[in-house]
Enzyme design. Sequence first.
Site, mmCIF file in Angstrom:
data_model
loop_
_atom_site.group_PDB
_atom_site.id
_atom_site.type_symbol
_atom_site.label_atom_id
_atom_site.label_comp_id
_atom_site.label_asym_id
_atom_site.label_seq_id
_atom_site.Cartn_x
_atom_site.Cartn_y
_atom_site.Cartn_z
ATOM 1 N N ASP A 125 -19.179 -45.917 -30.004
ATOM 2 C CA ASP A 125 -19.370 -47.254 -29.438
ATOM 3 C C ASP A 125 -19.580 -48.364 -30.471
ATOM 4 O O ASP A 125 -19.460 -49.528 -30.135
ATOM 5 C CB ASP A 125 -20.530 -47.262 -28.443
ATOM 6 C CG ASP A 125 -21.849 -46.878 -29.102
ATOM 7 O OD1 ASP A 125 -21.847 -46.607 -30.320
ATOM 8 O OD2 ASP A 125 -22.878 -46.859 -28.413
ATOM 9 N N ARG A 156 -26.449 -51.724 -25.266
ATOM 10 C CA ARG A 156 -25.012 -51.742 -25.000
ATOM 11 C C ARG A 156 -24.667 -52.777 -23.948
ATOM 12 O O ARG A 156 -25.523 -53.451 -23.409
ATOM 13 C CB ARG A 156 -24.593 -50.351 -24.511
ATOM 14 C CG ARG A 156 -24.758 -49.252 -25.536
ATOM 15 C CD ARG A 156 -23.440 -48.990 -26.158
ATOM 16 N NE ARG A 156 -22.460 -48.776 -25.107
ATOM 17 C CZ ARG A 156 -22.113 -47.591 -24.617
ATOM 18 N NH1 ARG A 156 -22.637 -46.504 -25.118
ATOM 19 N NH2 ARG A 156 -21.213 -47.492 -23.657
ATOM 20 N N TYR A 178 -30.061 -42.048 -28.990
ATOM 21 C CA TYR A 178 -29.780 -40.858 -29.798
ATOM 22 C C TYR A 178 -31.121 -40.187 -30.022
ATOM 23 O O TYR A 178 -32.038 -40.809 -30.568
ATOM 24 C CB TYR A 178 -29.209 -41.243 -31.154
ATOM 25 C CG TYR A 178 -27.759 -41.672 -31.132
ATOM 26 C CD1 TYR A 178 -26.746 -40.735 -30.989
ATOM 27 C CD2 TYR A 178 -27.414 -43.006 -31.286
ATOM 28 C CE1 TYR A 178 -25.424 -41.115 -30.990
ATOM 29 C CE2 TYR A 178 -26.087 -43.403 -31.285
ATOM 30 C CZ TYR A 178 -25.091 -42.453 -31.137
ATOM 31 O OH TYR A 178 -23.783 -42.835 -31.134
ATOM 32 N N PRO A 215 -22.922 -39.002 -35.705
ATOM 33 C CA PRO A 215 -22.451 -40.275 -35.149
ATOM 34 C C PRO A 215 -23.438 -41.438 -35.300
ATOM 35 O O PRO A 215 -23.053 -42.580 -35.085
ATOM 36 C CB PRO A 215 -22.244 -39.970 -33.661
ATOM 37 C CG PRO A 215 -22.707 -38.599 -33.424
ATOM 38 C CD PRO A 215 -23.317 -38.059 -34.658
HETATM 39 P P1 FAD Z 1 -10.828 -37.996 -31.587
HETATM 40 O O1 FAD Z 1 -11.465 -39.168 -31.008
HETATM 41 O O2 FAD Z 1 -11.512 -36.676 -31.499
HETATM 42 O O3 FAD Z 1 -9.409 -37.876 -30.905
HETATM 43 C C1 FAD Z 1 -8.606 -36.746 -31.032
HETATM 44 C C2 FAD Z 1 -7.582 -36.756 -29.903
HETATM 45 O O4 FAD Z 1 -6.664 -35.712 -30.132
HETATM 46 C C3 FAD Z 1 -8.208 -36.495 -28.553
HETATM 47 O O5 FAD Z 1 -7.713 -37.436 -27.629
HETATM 48 C C4 FAD Z 1 -7.771 -35.079 -28.217
HETATM 49 O O6 FAD Z 1 -7.567 -34.881 -26.818
HETATM 50 C C5 FAD Z 1 -6.479 -34.973 -28.965
HETATM 51 N N1 FAD Z 1 -6.147 -33.619 -29.394
HETATM 52 C C6 FAD Z 1 -6.952 -32.710 -29.973
HETATM 53 N N2 FAD Z 1 -6.286 -31.604 -30.255
HETATM 54 C C7 FAD Z 1 -5.006 -31.805 -29.865
HETATM 55 C C8 FAD Z 1 -3.845 -31.010 -29.901
HETATM 56 N N3 FAD Z 1 -3.856 -29.789 -30.420
HETATM 57 N N4 FAD Z 1 -2.722 -31.535 -29.412
HETATM 58 C C9 FAD Z 1 -2.688 -32.779 -28.875
HETATM 59 N N5 FAD Z 1 -3.777 -33.563 -28.815
HETATM 60 C C10 FAD Z 1 -4.926 -33.077 -29.311
HETATM 61 N N6 FAD Z 1 -18.091 -43.205 -34.270
HETATM 62 C C11 FAD Z 1 -18.337 -44.504 -34.532
HETATM 63 O O7 FAD Z 1 -17.621 -45.104 -35.332
HETATM 64 N N7 FAD Z 1 -19.331 -45.187 -33.954
HETATM 65 C C12 FAD Z 1 -20.149 -44.586 -33.071
HETATM 66 O O8 FAD Z 1 -21.031 -45.230 -32.529
HETATM 67 C C13 FAD Z 1 -19.935 -43.222 -32.759
HETATM 68 N N8 FAD Z 1 -20.688 -42.592 -31.842
HETATM 69 C C14 FAD Z 1 -20.372 -41.327 -31.486
HETATM 70 C C15 FAD Z 1 -21.121 -40.731 -30.521
HETATM 71 C C16 FAD Z 1 -20.846 -39.468 -30.117
HETATM 72 C C17 FAD Z 1 -21.722 -38.880 -29.090
HETATM 73 C C18 FAD Z 1 -19.788 -38.733 -30.685
HETATM 74 C C19 FAD Z 1 -19.475 -37.327 -30.233
HETATM 75 C C20 FAD Z 1 -19.035 -39.315 -31.662
HETATM 76 C C21 FAD Z 1 -19.318 -40.619 -32.077
HETATM 77 N N9 FAD Z 1 -18.584 -41.251 -33.062
HETATM 78 C C22 FAD Z 1 -18.851 -42.553 -33.386
HETATM 79 C C23 FAD Z 1 -17.506 -40.549 -33.730
HETATM 80 C C24 FAD Z 1 -16.175 -40.867 -33.105
HETATM 81 O O9 FAD Z 1 -16.142 -40.532 -31.736
HETATM 82 C C25 FAD Z 1 -15.098 -40.086 -33.817
HETATM 83 O O10 FAD Z 1 -15.290 -40.174 -35.196
HETATM 84 C C26 FAD Z 1 -13.740 -40.657 -33.456
HETATM 85 O O11 FAD Z 1 -13.499 -40.514 -32.082
HETATM 86 C C27 FAD Z 1 -12.664 -39.946 -34.248
HETATM 87 O O12 FAD Z 1 -11.419 -40.415 -33.857
HETATM 88 P P2 FAD Z 1 -10.159 -39.502 -33.988
HETATM 89 O O13 FAD Z 1 -9.049 -40.275 -33.384
HETATM 90 O O14 FAD Z 1 -10.036 -39.024 -35.376
HETATM 91 O O15 FAD Z 1 -10.475 -38.182 -33.139
#
Ligand code: FAD
Length: 663
Positions: A50, A278, A286, A362
């Site tokens: 977020d 928020r 957290y 996070p």
């Molecule tokens: P993800 O968001 O994990 O996206 C990966 C995507 O790939 C997903 O849509 C998934 O469905 C898809 N996928 C996975 N495997 C496959 C496959 N084999 N084939 C096809 N599709 C696939 N970050 C912040 O910057 N600020 C915050 O406040 C923050 N708070 C957070 C709070 C929580 C509770 C959590 C769990 C995380 C938080 N984060 C925060 C971290 C943040 O969510 C992640 O770092 C971010 O989402 C990473 O982005 P991404 O696109 O690399 O991966």
Amino acid sequence: AKELPESQCDVLIVGAGPAGLMLATWMARCGINARIVDKRSTKIFNGQADGLQSRSLEIFDSFGFADRAWKEANHMLEMCMWNPGEDGTLRRSDRIPDAIVGLSRFTQIVLHQGRIERFFLDNIKKHSKDSLRVERAVLPESLSISEDLCDDYSPETYPLKVQLRHLTEEEATPAQSNGTTVEDGLFRSNLADDDTDDLIAQSRANAGSTEVVRAKFMVGCDGAHSWTRRQLGFQLEGEPTDYIWGVLDVIPITDFPDIRERCAVHSASSGSLMVIPRENKLVRLYIQLTEIKPDASGRADRSKITPDTIIKAAQKIIAPYKLTYEYCDWWTAYQIGQRVGTNFDYKNRVFLAGDAVHTHSPKAGQGMNVSMQDAFNLGWKLALVVKGVAQPSILKTYQSERRRIAQDLINFDHKFSRLFSGRPAKDVLDESGVNMTEFKDAFVTGNMFASGLSVDYGSSMLVAKGGDAAEQGDGTDVSSSKTQIAGKQELATNIKLGMRLPSCKVLNQSDARPWHFQEWFKSDGRFRLVVFAGNVLSPAQKERLYAFCTKFTASTFLAPHIHKDIGILTCHSAKRTETELLRDFPEVLHPFDSKTGWDYNSVFVDDLSYHEGHGEAYKNYGVEKERGCVVVTRPDQYVGFIGELDGEGVKGVETFFQGIFIS
Ligand code: FAD
């Protein structure tokens, strides 16, 4: 066997989280033939990341949608620290600004990931004319790489063969855990096993459909369990910790006075809590779950964690204040692990971005930001290579630039998590406790990093810092990217080579409207030549400016790229009311179009505005007011070159681009 349907695309993106969507945005913006697939049947609607840092908002603005986030989000301006006073009772010990004052035109805001993904999707739709859509419930099941073709960049060569599997709606919808009705994020948490292999197996058993895609490039943005990373055999290096945290998004009912402030609360012995106010009266908590410990496998049993366990832990930490809720929007739990990928690319053909190459806690609000910024770094480079504009060797800078950022992130998170999860020290002799002054100092110094504005890319063909690029110390071989030239940092002391161009207020020469200069550095895949024209009312300086422009347009190497791959922005320092666009500035700075006339949005002035004061751009940028200089920014707004506004400067600009463009 039946022939599978087969098709080609230039860039295949796996995963439509923040990293994948950022990459797709570049592809749409630059008109690249790309596809993006995600194993889930829907985007996320609430919860998850977020926090948006200043730099992410600047990036959103360069694509044209920061205003939507800015308007809907909750703005965080102050951070309060709470910990036990001498009598052991919880009290507020400090208030500090949430972000460093004056660093960016944006402060930090909070808005849930689902909305941010929506803004991306709308932008991708607009710029691709709806031709690039996230293909949901689709995932790769095999990847083969024609090794002998990897170095062949001719347009008809597709070294990657990927088999994609299409799931049914039912197969692609994750089950909620713990029998609760509130949506939770446990299935995406690191406490859950990855389900990718099960999804593939299930679909095979159901005789689901598949297709073959031949691609030039593939980018794994598929999160912490990255299937793509596994195919390449690359590892994440690092350790899990014993700290388990719960996350609750609730509308709190409480007498805690700072519930609408960002707070770090350290209780005497019940653990810590972070409050993130928020949008829509929601507050994210957290909460450290001190009573839940990892088992022998090193992992905590997530079935023991419910919203009720989490709020009970919070109530203990925040006592004597009361805290309950009626409405819970989302919740999850995770175990902090800090890991960085060993490799970010395979032979310049398959790349990894986001959580696929770095995971951490996070709380510092970094993951989504750094993940998006990985893809922001990679997207334009891929686009320029696919279009045949840039040399493929620029792709090497993805790993050399981003792996170091990932390591910095882990170091930052390591320090921050320890200080945050630790018990406050009772007194100076209490060595196992955390000193609250140290915590505050770490927060203040960490703020620069956390804003995303401290990113400083090392020397390469894209950053003319001079010296040998291989000396960056990240172990990667970037020897092919030795810089030929060194930019003259002393000509613009606050526009740092390797860092993003900061913003100052300037006025449009033609209509007196004030703008943040940065607003004109749109992410459209073009570099920018910034002409600090100096005092154009002085005849000598005007002559220098005209001589520079004549030589620049006469360069046979640069000429085909001018305006097409290199946009030009001018900022002069003479009085606006005494200068004339058509009389005092060479045509290349405000090009003429036979259908739409002169360009009125490319010449700006450092002068007093009617309503918004004086931006003092030359002073703030550290550029000499009479003589000016020239600056080249990359398509991602990072500064690549600085030179004199003269013949030498033209040569410098030419040499810089000779290291990047094909011809
Ligand atoms: P993800 O968001 O994990 O996206 C990966 C995507 O790939 C997903 O849509 C998934 O469905 C898809 N996928 C996975 N495997 C496959 C496959 N084999 N084939 C096809 N599709 C696939 N970050 C912040 O910057 N600020 C915050 O406040 C923050 N708070 C957070 C709070 C929580 C509770 C959590 C769990 C995380 C938080 N984060 C925060 C971290 C943040 O969510 C992640 O770092 C971010 O989402 C990473 O982005 P991404 O696109 O690399 O991966």
